[in-house]
Scaffold this active site. Sequence first.
Site, short mmCIF file in Angstrom:
data_model
loop_
_atom_site.label_atom_id
_atom_site.label_comp_id
_atom_site.label_asym_id
_atom_site.label_seq_id
_atom_site.Cartn_x
_atom_site.Cartn_y
_atom_site.Cartn_z
N GLY A 11 -8.09 -9.95 -29.11
CA GLY A 11 -9.34 -9.94 -29.85
C GLY A 11 -10.39 -9.09 -29.16
O GLY A 11 -10.52 -9.13 -27.93
N VAL A 23 -14.12 2.32 -16.11
CA VAL A 23 -12.81 2.70 -15.58
C VAL A 23 -12.67 4.22 -15.55
O VAL A 23 -12.27 4.81 -14.54
CB VAL A 23 -11.69 2.07 -16.42
CG1 VAL A 23 -10.32 2.66 -16.03
CG2 VAL A 23 -11.66 0.56 -16.24
N ARG A 25 -14.98 6.70 -15.74
CA ARG A 25 -15.91 7.46 -14.89
C ARG A 25 -15.73 7.15 -13.41
O ARG A 25 -15.90 8.04 -12.57
CB ARG A 25 -17.34 7.21 -15.36
CG ARG A 25 -17.55 7.71 -16.79
CD ARG A 25 -18.95 8.12 -17.08
NE ARG A 25 -19.05 8.83 -18.34
CZ ARG A 25 -20.19 9.20 -18.90
NH1 ARG A 25 -21.34 8.92 -18.30
NH2 ARG A 25 -20.19 9.86 -20.05
N ARG A 72 -2.21 -6.71 -32.34
CA ARG A 72 -1.27 -7.73 -31.89
C ARG A 72 0.12 -7.12 -31.85
O ARG A 72 0.49 -6.30 -32.70
CB ARG A 72 -1.26 -8.91 -32.87
CG ARG A 72 -2.64 -9.51 -33.12
CD ARG A 72 -3.18 -10.27 -31.94
NE ARG A 72 -4.46 -10.89 -32.23
CZ ARG A 72 -5.18 -11.56 -31.34
NH1 ARG A 72 -4.75 -11.69 -30.11
NH2 ARG A 72 -6.35 -12.09 -31.68
N ASP A 103 -6.18 -14.00 -22.32
CA ASP A 103 -4.99 -14.55 -21.69
C ASP A 103 -3.70 -13.90 -22.19
O ASP A 103 -2.76 -13.68 -21.42
CB ASP A 103 -4.93 -16.07 -21.85
CG ASP A 103 -5.01 -16.51 -23.31
OD1 ASP A 103 -5.18 -15.65 -24.20
OD2 ASP A 103 -4.90 -17.72 -23.56
N THR A 125 -13.01 -11.38 -23.25
CA THR A 125 -12.82 -12.34 -24.34
C THR A 125 -14.09 -13.16 -24.52
O THR A 125 -14.72 -13.56 -23.53
CB THR A 125 -11.64 -13.29 -24.06
OG1 THR A 125 -11.68 -14.38 -24.99
CG2 THR A 125 -11.69 -13.87 -22.66
N ILE A 126 -14.45 -13.44 -25.76
CA ILE A 126 -15.67 -14.23 -26.00
C ILE A 126 -15.44 -15.70 -25.69
O ILE A 126 -16.40 -16.48 -25.63
CB ILE A 126 -16.17 -14.07 -27.44
CG1 ILE A 126 -15.20 -14.70 -28.45
CG2 ILE A 126 -16.42 -12.61 -27.78
CD1 ILE A 126 -15.76 -14.81 -29.86
N ASP A 127 -14.19 -16.12 -25.48
CA ASP A 127 -13.89 -17.53 -25.24
C ASP A 127 -14.24 -18.00 -23.84
O ASP A 127 -14.31 -19.21 -23.59
CB ASP A 127 -12.41 -17.82 -25.50
CG ASP A 127 -12.05 -17.71 -26.97
OD1 ASP A 127 -12.94 -17.99 -27.81
OD2 ASP A 127 -10.90 -17.37 -27.29
N ASP A 129 -12.42 -18.12 -21.21
CA ASP A 129 -11.37 -19.07 -20.81
C ASP A 129 -10.36 -18.51 -19.83
O ASP A 129 -9.23 -18.99 -19.75
CB ASP A 129 -10.64 -19.56 -22.07
CG ASP A 129 -9.94 -18.43 -22.81
OD1 ASP A 129 -10.24 -17.25 -22.54
OD2 ASP A 129 -9.11 -18.72 -23.68
N ARG A 154 -31.26 -24.18 -38.10
CA ARG A 154 -32.16 -25.31 -37.85
C ARG A 154 -33.42 -25.21 -38.72
O ARG A 154 -33.94 -26.23 -39.19
CB ARG A 154 -32.54 -25.37 -36.37
CG ARG A 154 -33.39 -26.60 -36.02
CD ARG A 154 -33.70 -26.65 -34.54
NE ARG A 154 -32.51 -26.89 -33.75
CZ ARG A 154 -31.96 -28.10 -33.57
NH1 ARG A 154 -32.48 -29.15 -34.17
NH2 ARG A 154 -30.90 -28.25 -32.81
N MET A 169 -16.13 -20.17 -32.77
CA MET A 169 -14.80 -19.83 -32.29
C MET A 169 -14.44 -20.62 -31.03
O MET A 169 -15.31 -21.06 -30.29
CB MET A 169 -14.68 -18.33 -32.04
CG MET A 169 -14.53 -17.52 -33.31
SD MET A 169 -14.23 -15.77 -32.98
CE MET A 169 -13.69 -15.25 -34.62
N ARG A 171 -10.31 -21.80 -30.09
CA ARG A 171 -9.14 -22.62 -30.46
C ARG A 171 -8.74 -23.56 -29.33
O ARG A 171 -8.41 -24.72 -29.57
CB ARG A 171 -7.95 -21.70 -30.80
CG ARG A 171 -8.10 -21.00 -32.13
CD ARG A 171 -6.74 -20.53 -32.64
NE ARG A 171 -6.91 -19.74 -33.85
CZ ARG A 171 -6.64 -18.45 -33.92
NH1 ARG A 171 -6.20 -17.81 -32.87
NH2 ARG A 171 -6.81 -17.78 -35.05
N GLU A 187 -27.21 -32.02 -31.71
CA GLU A 187 -27.11 -33.47 -31.51
C GLU A 187 -25.70 -33.89 -31.08
O GLU A 187 -25.53 -34.87 -30.35
CB GLU A 187 -27.48 -34.20 -32.81
CG GLU A 187 -28.96 -34.32 -33.07
CD GLU A 187 -29.61 -32.98 -33.39
OE1 GLU A 187 -30.78 -32.80 -33.00
OE2 GLU A 187 -28.95 -32.12 -34.00
N HIS A 215 -33.35 -34.00 -39.61
CA HIS A 215 -32.23 -33.07 -39.66
C HIS A 215 -31.41 -33.16 -38.37
O HIS A 215 -31.90 -33.67 -37.36
CB HIS A 215 -32.73 -31.64 -39.85
CG HIS A 215 -33.50 -31.12 -38.66
ND1 HIS A 215 -34.84 -31.39 -38.48
CD2 HIS A 215 -33.12 -30.38 -37.59
CE1 HIS A 215 -35.24 -30.82 -37.35
NE2 HIS A 215 -34.22 -30.21 -36.79
N GLN A 251 -19.17 -13.48 -34.61
CA GLN A 251 -19.38 -13.80 -33.21
C GLN A 251 -18.82 -12.73 -32.27
O GLN A 251 -19.21 -12.63 -31.12
CB GLN A 251 -18.73 -15.15 -32.87
CG GLN A 251 -19.35 -16.31 -33.60
CD GLN A 251 -18.45 -17.53 -33.62
OE1 GLN A 251 -18.47 -18.34 -32.70
NE2 GLN A 251 -17.65 -17.68 -34.66
#
Length: 319
Positions: A11, A23, A25, A72, A103, A125-127, A129, A154, A169, A171, A187, A215, A251
């Site tokens: 991703g 890398v 330069r 992929r 990963d 990666t945005i995760d 992780d 909000r 996102m 998983r 909340e 709310h 995202q």
Amino acid sequence: MKRIGVLTSGGDAPGMNAAVRAVVRKAIYHEMEVFGVYQGYLGLMTGQIQQLDRGSVGDIIHHGGTVLRSARCLEFQTLEGQKQGIKQLEKYGIEGLVVIGGDGSYRGAKALTEHGFPCVGVPGTIDNDIPGTELTIGFDTALNTVIEAIDKIRDTASSHERTFVVEVMGRHAGDLALWSGLAGGAETILIPEASYDINNIVEKLKRGQERGKKHSIIVVAEGVTDGRELGEIIEKMTNFDTRVSVLGHMQRGGAPSAVDRVLASRLGAYAVELLREHKGGRAVGIERNQIVDYDIIEALAKPHKIDQRMYELSQELSI
């Protein structure tokens, strides 16, 4: 080494272009040749490889996505696919490879390393992780995208006195949900690393209403449950007007933040330094604002862990 390659895989994440630029330069600065591999491991297998110069990466540091593109490739998970990739690298005389991704990308770099081809992994990666680094490229930008969305949601939640479920996102990792939920004053925050009781969520919502709260915002990582289903359940159990927003692939997009641009530049440059020293089978990361490297095989053997204290703090502040 005098000739290296760079690819992006999995991703896309904001800041990948900044890492590619660093890398290229950094390598050219040290009189090395750099080849870009297009379409990730698929392009590696099929020979979509092209030499890059300083101009190739000009004016890309502020763009999201990846100029090398990504794809992929299940075939690369096979021994035959990996050998085909190495054959292409050898054809171009490439001696080492920088792999920018998450990963799954690291697993590909690990496979090449085990076949004796030097690789260095850069966490993109945005995760957030990847074990061994406190931050991954793209996480900060995605986090700010989510926070901006929560702030806007909000406003309308307050205006119409509604409960909103915001699905983000993640998983298998809840960092994006946890950080955005804490920063956005949610909340309730639901993450894959922690179980939840729907009855507790409902009771918290009812207690809020009893004290005059009009709310509520609930942030849920996609790996926990479907946000729409959760919204329907909450509405049935509370009779509160409930809406659901699934943020989806927005995202991943957008110009990378300053944090991601700097992080990508530092990590990409350090990956080149490792290959210059003929150090393969490594991954780079950041810990306490210091750039570090570690064994890529060992890193993949470690499970990702959430910041438990931060999760507890989010619960304490959302009473």
